[in-house]
Design a protein around this motif. Structure first.
Motif, PDB file in Angstrom:
ATOM      1  N   THR A  12       0.976  -1.273   0.121  1.00 21.97           N
ATOM      2  CA  THR A  12       0.007   0.059   0.159  1.00 21.97           C
ATOM      3  C   THR A  12       0.917   1.114  -0.110  1.00 21.97           C
ATOM      4  N   THR A  13       0.640   2.216  -0.873  1.00 26.41           N
ATOM      5  CA  THR A  13       1.434   3.246  -0.956  1.00 26.41           C
ATOM      6  C   THR A  13       0.520   4.610  -0.851  1.00 26.41           C
ATOM      7  N   PHE A  14       1.131   5.584  -0.350  1.00 26.48           N
ATOM      8  CA  PHE A  14       0.233   6.892   0.065  1.00 26.48           C
ATOM      9  C   PHE A  14       0.956   7.951  -0.710  1.00 26.48           C
ATOM     10  N   HIS A  15       0.265   8.805  -1.206  1.00 25.35           N
ATOM     11  CA  HIS A  15       0.887   9.942  -2.236  1.00 25.35           C
ATOM     12  C   HIS A  15       0.221  11.117  -2.042  1.00 25.35           C
ATOM     13  N   THR A  16       0.845  12.401  -1.780  1.00 21.82           N
ATOM     14  CA  THR A  16       0.406  13.810  -1.675  1.00 21.82           C
ATOM     15  C   THR A  16      -0.058  14.215  -2.911  1.00 21.82           C
ATOM     16  N   ASP A  17       0.272  13.901  -4.009  1.00 24.18           N
ATOM     17  CA  ASP A  17       0.100  14.323  -5.331  1.00 24.18           C
ATOM     18  C   ASP A  17      -0.086  13.027  -6.261  1.00 24.18           C
ATOM     19  N   PRO A  18      -0.757  12.297  -6.277  1.00 26.57           N
ATOM     20  CA  PRO A  18      -0.627  10.849  -7.073  1.00 26.57           C
ATOM     21  C   PRO A  18      -0.407  11.134  -8.586  1.00 26.57           C
ATOM     22  N   ILE A  53      -2.959   5.237  -2.628  1.00 30.66           N
ATOM     23  CA  ILE A  53      -3.964   6.136  -2.088  1.00 30.66           C
ATOM     24  C   ILE A  53      -3.438   7.576  -1.867  1.00 30.66           C
ATOM     25  N   GLY A  54      -4.280   8.204  -2.515  1.00 26.46           N
ATOM     26  CA  GLY A  54      -3.928   9.742  -2.287  1.00 26.46           C
ATOM     27  C   GLY A  54      -4.184  10.146  -1.203  1.00 26.46           C
ATOM     28  N   THR A  55      -3.666  11.047  -0.623  1.00 29.23           N
ATOM     29  CA  THR A  55      -3.734  11.736   0.626  1.00 29.23           C
ATOM     30  C   THR A  55      -3.265  13.324   0.909  1.00 29.23           C
ATOM     31  N   THR A  56      -3.696  13.892   1.713  1.00 30.80           N
ATOM     32  CA  THR A  56      -3.282  15.400   1.910  1.00 30.80           C
ATOM     33  C   THR A  56      -2.245  15.610   2.802  1.00 30.80           C
ATOM     34  N   TRP A  57      -1.904  14.625   3.744  1.00 30.47           N
ATOM     35  CA  TRP A  57      -1.068  14.745   4.705  1.00 30.47           C
ATOM     36  C   TRP A  57      -0.143  13.496   5.171  1.00 30.47           C
ATOM     37  N   LEU A  58       0.930  13.677   5.061  1.00 31.20           N
ATOM     38  CA  LEU A  58       1.915  12.604   5.512  1.00 31.20           C
ATOM     39  C   LEU A  58       3.027  12.946   6.560  1.00 31.20           C
ATOM     40  N   ALA A  59       2.655  14.051   7.278  1.00 31.10           N
ATOM     41  CA  ALA A  59       3.583  14.612   8.353  1.00 31.10           C
ATOM     42  C   ALA A  59       4.934  15.056   7.582  1.00 31.10           C
ATOM     43  N   GLY A  60       4.812  15.886   6.596  1.00 32.60           N
ATOM     44  CA  GLY A  60       6.008  16.609   6.249  1.00 32.60           C
ATOM     45  C   GLY A  60       6.484  15.785   4.922  1.00 32.60           C
ATOM     46  N   PHE A  61       6.109  14.555   4.502  1.00 34.45           N
ATOM     47  CA  PHE A  61       6.590  13.570   3.624  1.00 34.45           C
ATOM     48  C   PHE A  61       5.632  13.843   2.595  1.00 34.45           C
ATOM     49  N   ASP A  62       6.204  13.147   1.358  1.00 30.74           N
ATOM     50  CA  ASP A  62       5.146  12.958   0.172  1.00 30.74           C
ATOM     51  C   ASP A  62       4.891  11.875  -0.323  1.00 30.74           C
ATOM     52  N   PHE A  63       5.519  10.674   0.362  1.00 31.27           N
ATOM     53  CA  PHE A  63       5.254   9.120   0.067  1.00 31.27           C
ATOM     54  C   PHE A  63       5.447   8.531   1.141  1.00 31.27           C
ATOM     55  N   GLU A  64       4.724   7.209   1.307  1.00 33.94           N
ATOM     56  CA  GLU A  64       4.745   6.345   2.481  1.00 33.94           C
ATOM     57  C   GLU A  64       4.286   5.091   1.788  1.00 33.94           C
ATOM     58  N   ILE A  65       5.172   4.009   2.365  1.00 37.48           N
ATOM     59  CA  ILE A  65       4.954   2.565   1.546  1.00 37.48           C
ATOM     60  C   ILE A  65       4.623   1.635   2.854  1.00 37.48           C
ATOM     61  N   LYS A  66       3.758   0.925   2.865  1.00 37.68           N
ATOM     62  CA  LYS A  66       3.539  -0.075   3.887  1.00 37.68           C
ATOM     63  C   LYS A  66       3.442  -1.617   3.177  1.00 37.68           C
ATOM     64  N   VAL A  67       3.897  -2.713   3.779  1.00 36.45           N
ATOM     65  CA  VAL A  67       3.687  -3.841   3.041  1.00 36.45           C
ATOM     66  C   VAL A  67       3.407  -5.052   4.247  1.00 36.45           C
ATOM     67  N   ILE A  68       3.039  -6.252   3.593  1.00 38.46           N
ATOM     68  CA  ILE A  68       2.994  -7.387   4.090  1.00 38.46           C
ATOM     69  C   ILE A  68       3.800  -8.154   3.381  1.00 38.46           C
TER      70      ILE A  68
END
Length: 135
Positions: A78-84, A110-125
């Motif tokens: 799962t990836t999170f993006h501030t500007d996909p 997933i597009g999001t508006t906030w990642l605590a100052g970051f623009d990308f986050e990745i989580k995995v199983i």
């Protein structure tokens, strides 16, 4: 049900202790990795987006290694993006370079508006390989 085992990569315990979460949890033969961002050793984000994505993957690799896993063991991303729209091509290029050949893991972006100052986050199983399970 298997017990939960908290896993941490070397040199990043303070971050997890400060925010009160584990880098990853191993339960049976599965490893659930918390979201990894492109943070430098001091916790600040890499300023260049591609470098931030590469650093997030580097941080992810460190957590997977602590679990006896590698990128080939990932089953779900799962990836999170501030500007996909602006970022996806860069993420796909880095992801393609690092994740290698098929079969590819599942992927949800997933597009999001906030990642605590970051623009990308990745989580995995990931699934722990047989040889690491018996070690």
């Amino acid at each position: 049900m298997p017990a939960r085992e908290a896993l941490f990569p070397a040199n990043r315990h303070a971050l997890y202790e400060m925010h009160r979460y584990s880098a990853a949890i191993r339960s049976g033969d599965l490893v659930f990795v918390s979201g990894q961002v492109g943070s430098r050793d001091d916790g600040s984000p890499e300023p260049v987006f591609e470098d931030q994505v590469r650093r997030a993957f580097s941080n992810l690799i460190a957590v997977l290694e602590a679990a006896g896993c590698g990128l080939d063991d990932i089953v779900d991303v799962t990836t999170f993006h501030t500007d996909p729209e602006a970022q996806l091509d860069t993420v796909i290029a880095v992801r393609t370079e690092l994740l290698g050949a098929p079969p590819y893991p599942n992927w949800t972006a997933i597009g999001t508006t906030w990642l605590a100052g970051f623009d990308f986050e990745i989580k995995v199983i990931a699934r722990v390989p047989d040889e690491a399970r018996s070690a």
